[in-house]
Motif scaffolding. Structure first.
Motif, PDB file in Angstrom:
ATOM      1  N   ALA A   1       9.665  -3.498  -8.312  1.00  0.00           N
ATOM      2  CA  ALA A   1       8.233  -3.443  -8.544  1.00  0.00           C
ATOM      3  C   ALA A   1       7.286  -4.461  -7.788  1.00  0.00           C
ATOM      4  O   ALA A   1       6.322  -4.249  -7.561  1.00  0.00           O
ATOM      5  N   ASP A   2       8.040  -5.488  -7.423  1.00  0.00           N
ATOM      6  CA  ASP A   2       6.857  -6.613  -6.719  1.00  0.00           C
ATOM      7  C   ASP A   2       6.645  -6.001  -5.202  1.00  0.00           C
ATOM      8  O   ASP A   2       5.581  -6.290  -4.816  1.00  0.00           O
TER       9      ASP A   2
ATOM     10  N   LEU B   1       4.043  -3.507  -5.840  1.00  0.00           N
ATOM     11  CA  LEU B   1       2.623  -4.251  -6.040  1.00  0.00           C
ATOM     12  C   LEU B   1       2.109  -4.698  -4.758  1.00  0.00           C
ATOM     13  O   LEU B   1       0.802  -4.749  -4.531  1.00  0.00           O
ATOM     14  N   SER B   2       2.944  -5.298  -4.056  1.00  0.00           N
ATOM     15  CA  SER B   2       2.459  -5.825  -2.637  1.00  0.00           C
ATOM     16  C   SER B   2       1.893  -4.757  -1.806  1.00  0.00           C
ATOM     17  O   SER B   2       1.140  -5.054  -1.132  1.00  0.00           O
ATOM     18  N   TRP B   3       2.588  -3.785  -1.630  1.00  0.00           N
ATOM     19  CA  TRP B   3       2.029  -2.470  -0.980  1.00  0.00           C
ATOM     20  C   TRP B   3       0.625  -2.115  -1.394  1.00  0.00           C
ATOM     21  O   TRP B   3       0.083  -1.823  -0.749  1.00  0.00           O
TER      22      TRP B   3
ATOM     23  N   THR C   1      -1.297  -4.084  -3.001  1.00  0.00           N
ATOM     24  CA  THR C   1      -2.427  -4.839  -2.542  1.00  0.00           C
ATOM     25  C   THR C   1      -2.722  -4.882  -1.068  1.00  0.00           C
ATOM     26  O   THR C   1      -3.773  -4.928  -0.522  1.00  0.00           O
ATOM     27  N   GLU C   2      -1.787  -4.650  -0.214  1.00  0.00           N
ATOM     28  CA  GLU C   2      -1.733  -4.388   1.194  1.00  0.00           C
ATOM     29  C   GLU C   2      -2.856  -2.952   1.607  1.00  0.00           C
ATOM     30  O   GLU C   2      -3.589  -3.397   2.484  1.00  0.00           O
TER      31      GLU C   2
ATOM     32  N   ARG D   1      -4.993  -1.932  -0.547  1.00  0.00           N
ATOM     33  CA  ARG D   1      -6.451  -2.068  -0.789  1.00  0.00           C
ATOM     34  C   ARG D   1      -7.015  -3.194  -0.030  1.00  0.00           C
ATOM     35  O   ARG D   1      -8.211  -3.220   0.017  1.00  0.00           O
ATOM     36  N   THR D   2      -6.393  -4.026   0.527  1.00  0.00           N
ATOM     37  CA  THR D   2      -6.923  -5.027   1.309  1.00  0.00           C
ATOM     38  C   THR D   2      -7.231  -4.605   2.741  1.00  0.00           C
ATOM     39  O   THR D   2      -8.205  -4.840   3.284  1.00  0.00           O
ATOM     40  N   ARG D   3      -6.200  -3.519   3.272  1.00  0.00           N
ATOM     41  CA  ARG D   3      -6.244  -3.078   4.354  1.00  0.00           C
ATOM     42  C   ARG D   3      -7.706  -2.254   4.552  1.00  0.00           C
ATOM     43  O   ARG D   3      -8.213  -2.078   5.645  1.00  0.00           O
TER      44      ARG D   3
ATOM     45  N   ASP E   1      15.261  -5.156 -11.085  1.00  0.00           N
ATOM     46  CA  ASP E   1      14.345  -6.143 -10.996  1.00  0.00           C
ATOM     47  C   ASP E   1      14.893  -7.886 -10.675  1.00  0.00           C
ATOM     48  O   ASP E   1      15.930  -7.955 -11.288  1.00  0.00           O
TER      49      ASP E   1
ATOM     50  N   ILE F   1     -11.938  -9.723   2.224  1.00  0.00           N
ATOM     51  CA  ILE F   1     -10.621 -10.461   1.420  1.00  0.00           C
ATOM     52  C   ILE F   1      -9.896 -11.356   2.237  1.00  0.00           C
ATOM     53  O   ILE F   1      -9.355 -10.802   3.330  1.00  0.00           O
TER      54      ILE F   1
ATOM     55  N   ARG G   1     -11.038 -13.392   6.676  1.00  0.00           N
ATOM     56  CA  ARG G   1     -10.941 -12.232   7.705  1.00  0.00           C
ATOM     57  C   ARG G   1     -11.431 -12.750   8.953  1.00  0.00           C
ATOM     58  O   ARG G   1     -11.039 -12.392   9.948  1.00  0.00           O
TER      59      ARG G   1
ATOM     60  N   VAL H   1       8.571 -11.205  -0.323  1.00  0.00           N
ATOM     61  CA  VAL H   1       7.556 -11.496  -0.799  1.00  0.00           C
ATOM     62  C   VAL H   1       7.547 -11.676  -2.400  1.00  0.00           C
ATOM     63  O   VAL H   1       7.871 -10.811  -3.125  1.00  0.00           O
TER      64      VAL H   1
ATOM     65  N   ASP I   1       1.826 -11.398  -4.360  1.00  0.00           N
ATOM     66  CA  ASP I   1       0.836 -10.759  -3.312  1.00  0.00           C
ATOM     67  C   ASP I   1      -0.052  -9.929  -4.211  1.00  0.00           C
ATOM     68  O   ASP I   1       0.275  -8.764  -4.597  1.00  0.00           O
TER      69      ASP I   1
ATOM     70  N   ARG J   1      -4.364  -9.681  -5.261  1.00  0.00           N
ATOM     71  CA  ARG J   1      -5.909 -10.282  -4.989  1.00  0.00           C
ATOM     72  C   ARG J   1      -6.272 -10.680  -6.528  1.00  0.00           C
ATOM     73  O   ARG J   1      -5.967 -10.256  -7.416  1.00  0.00           O
TER      74      ARG J   1
ATOM     75  N   ARG K   1      -6.592 -12.772  -1.430  1.00  0.00           N
ATOM     76  CA  ARG K   1      -5.242 -12.032  -1.514  1.00  0.00           C
ATOM     77  C   ARG K   1      -4.567 -13.485  -1.493  1.00  0.00           C
ATOM     78  O   ARG K   1      -4.347 -14.293  -0.825  1.00  0.00           O
TER      79      ARG K   1
ATOM     80  N   ARG L   1       0.384 -10.798 -12.280  1.00  0.00           N
ATOM     81  CA  ARG L   1       1.083 -10.010 -11.333  1.00  0.00           C
ATOM     82  C   ARG L   1      -0.138  -8.937 -10.864  1.00  0.00           C
ATOM     83  O   ARG L   1       0.236  -8.147  -9.970  1.00  0.00           O
TER      84      ARG L   1
END
Lengths: 475, 475
Positions: free
Chosen positions: A267-268, A271-273, A275-276, A278-280, B10, B101, B141, B167, B170, B172, B186, B453
């Motif tokens: 799950a983490d 979520l990181s993917w 975030t990545e 949406r940030t990219r 998990d 961001i 950035r 990770v 991660d 925002r 982030r 999270r």
């Protein structure tokens, strides 16, 4: 100072109760008789009219935007989109702006120990086929503040004051980001214990019955699908309550609903993917006057793209029986062609996973949402070079019959879209393909259901497909 | 087709590893020697200069907005806010617009079986006291695309390509919604196994050591607090790993980190309350030219409110040693007075709960976020009638010594704010008060950690207080 009030633990029973309602055998003779009888009495006739002949609507002189005279409901305006590094770096288009958050709500109640959903047969003007099965309540804010002075919305009170009831789902979710600017609706499922009057046009169905109806073309309406998708139809130990599965696909589907069965990615890391992603992604959108949109033309009749792609904005003259207001006109979006909305699916480690796409749509509140593997109207790509063709589209269209696990044509919201239909598909991979890349991830259903407790992770097409997948768990 | 790749469950070990690092005895003599020595070598001198004398910045003729000549970094512009039904229905104000961001990242690594955080001593120009303890990486950035052609940001590569690492966080998260328009960063925590070079200005600390340093005024920087707050410092069975607690408050605090201990409100009902708050609240914001902001005036020197409330926008001439660029000028926000940021806390059913406020700030992406019970600069309310005074403010200010569980003055981000300080407090109720209403909910820490999270549930002040509460778990 200590307070001795009682604490609550998480409700682990609800997923089981939902699964049990889904397992109920689906007797539907009575339902079809009821729906046919209703279809003869309740109708919504919608005739195309030129945009210039809409009444109660006007074109704003300074912008060309289409607005209701009350300033409420929605406007058709322009959106200018910059997406540096995207497949198309810059374009503009007409879009529906409807900033208010409406309520889509399904009332549920236990009868003989089994949860039933109160579903409504509703004929939206844009439906291609008259009645479709909709949530108990579909209320824009204009509806419930009574801007159009229609009849009150039945059952709305259960969703406006939930204090006496059990709220199972209550989350804002996005709608079509290609056609709506920042549109969200509040998706709710509320369980009542008290007596509920059954009004004309409504019926109680088990989830098993609703799921069986997913096999019929254009019957389960979009608003019903999105609300159903948000049900906590996943939990721990859930695989054990399902009946022995007919085949490996169904066993893997049941395990996909069980959080204890694990997943390819934690799950983490999902979520990181996100975030990545949406940030990219830089998506810069600006609302612009409709008459400044480039590449589109307007006639008395309609607004259309100069190559007759994508969609038209047309006018409808609506005569409805049984709706809040009997007669009105409005603009709607008419897409060009039937779309394809598909998940690729694969059993990984005994658990069904679907291939989720991190997709940009200009109208999203947050740049990227999780979408089906394939989501497009194929005809829009006909004039483009082959490399512009969406990934996996041809794989989906050429799937062999035994790969096709779900295949039903379903409609998008008939209140804003005219005859907008998609072929919803779940296609099982026939090769062991390792297709994870920066834009795609394999996820089991329980991870998707977990994200659906929160806003704006899954787009409306992905939510529809989640509901379709759940419908395959039926008896 | 079945794929036999290994599935993941998990990671339930991580909360335990975090709790173990927090339990480490906090030896700090060496740290303070290091910090003092560093403070003599590394400095950032910041002198006030008139806005009109900023170099590299200009006032845009058509708008009055303050912009960097490169068009990058941030702008100071105007925001017009309509909030029908709010305590103030309409106002406008200057605001910082910084849509990009950035990354706030803490690198962690296990030494002798215990997680350590790589912390950086950093002297931001707006700090009131020189060095503060910051994350490993703080990169806008502009930093990492090298707009200002400074030195590369050390350790940034661990956060840009995480494929070889673990990770842990991660996500925002928003920053001050009263001073920033839609600002997000982030927040990342990345665990590395490989050798990491220790650069000058950085040190490895256990969480126990970091937590002990929360007792010192203006030492743990805002960017460190927000990242630390997102750690999964809550889990199942966590209460069992903590040492026997000194008193009931600490036992209740440990149980508050343990999801199995339950909560006054279910997770679903908290999510529903947030949805309700965000749906109910209409906040219409429009970016406007800075010279159209009403009630504010501008001199050569500064931009200020006509009653000298809230904040000023002033200029700084910065001379930094050890920063990416040695010398520059910039505008900053200087608030009027020291703020109060407080959680009321109460032991409910043996579990510590804090009173969370569903708060509107104009710069939030999504209208409402969860905030501390009290969050204000008291002086701003001096000219207002008593009924305008924030709820619970006087209760917090008049708390008896034995109610005060945490009390440290901490700074807000010194890169954008000048001497912005808040007194962070955790106040235990001395009466059994049932203060839940539509704007407030009692929540245990594990529910807050669960929300952290995901993006945009807790505002930056609430996140700081979550980190403060975690710091109380130390040995």
């Amino acid at each position: 100072m200590t307070n001795h009030r009682q604490l609550l633990k998480d409700d682990r029973l609800m997923p089981l109760r939902i699964a049990e309602s889904a397992r109920e055998p689906a007797e539907l003779v009575e339902f079809h008789r009821w729906l046919a009888e209703l279809g003869e009495r309740m109708y919504t006739r919608a005739d195309r009219v030129p945009l210039s002949e809409l009444t109660g609507w006007h074109t704003e002189e300074s912008t060309g935007n289409l607005r209701h005279d009350s300033g409420k409901f929605f406007t058709v305006e322009g959106l200018d989109i910059h997406m540096p590094g995207g497949p198309v770096a810059h374009w503009s288009q007409p879009i529906i702006h409807q900033p208010e958050i409406g309520i889509l709500g399904i009332l549920v109640k236990q009868f003989d120990g089994v949860l039933h959903c109160l579903m409504q047969a509703k004929a939206e003007p844009g439906n291609c086929n008259g009645l479709q099965l909709s949530p108990t309540v579909q209320a824009t804010r204009s509806n419930y503040t009574r801007v159009h002075r229609g009849k009150p919305v039945p059952y709305l009170e259960y969703f406006q004051d939930t204090s006496r009831h059990n709220v199972i789902v209550d989350v804002r979710q996005s709608e079509q980001g290609s056609w709506f600017q920042h549109k969200r609706n509040r998706n709710m499922v509320v369980e009542v214990a008290e007596e509920v009057e059954l009004l004309d046009g409504f019926c109680w169905l088990t989830l098993g019955q609703v799921h069986r109806l997913f096999r019929e073309d254009n019957l389960i309406a979009m608003d019903a699908r999105t609300v159903l998708s948000c049900l906590p139809f996943a939990g721990t130990d859930l695989a054990k309550v399902f009946p022995a599965a007919a085949d490996e696909f169904h066993s893997a589907l049941f395990r996909s609903c069980d959080a204890d069965e694990g997943s390819l990615h934690s799950a983490d890391s999902i979520l990181s993917w996100i975030t990545e992603s949406r940030t990219r992604t830089d998506v810069f959108t600006n609302r612009i006057p409709l008459h400044d949109v480039a590449g589109w033309y307007r006639t008395e009749e309609k607004i259309a793209h100069e190559r007759d792609l994508y969609f038209d904005v047309i006018g409808l003259d609506v005569d409805a029986s049984g709706r809040e207001v009997g007669r009105w006109t409005q603009p709607v979006i008419e897409p060009h062609g039937v779309g394809v909305v598909a998940f690729l699916a694969q059993v990984i480690g005994g658990v069904l996973h679907v291939l989720v796409h991190a997709r940009v749509e200009p109208g999203f509140v947050d740049a990227v949402e999780l979408a089906p593997t394939v989501q497009c109207i194929p005809e829009n790509f006909d004039p483009l070079p082959p490399e512009a063709r969406p990934m996996f589209l041809d794989y989906v269209l050429n799937a062999k019959p035994d790969q096709i696990r779900f295949d039903t044509e379903l409609s998008e919201e008939g209140g804003r879209f005219y005859h907008a239909r998609n072929r919803y598909l779940v296609i099982e991979l026939d090769t062991d393909a390792d297709v994870d890349d920066r834009y795609f991830r394999w996820m089991p259903l329980h991870q998707l259901v977990d994200l659906l407790r929160h806003s704006h992770y899954l787009n409306v097409q992905a939510r529809s497909l989640v509901a379709c997948l759940h419908s395959l768990s039926g008896a």
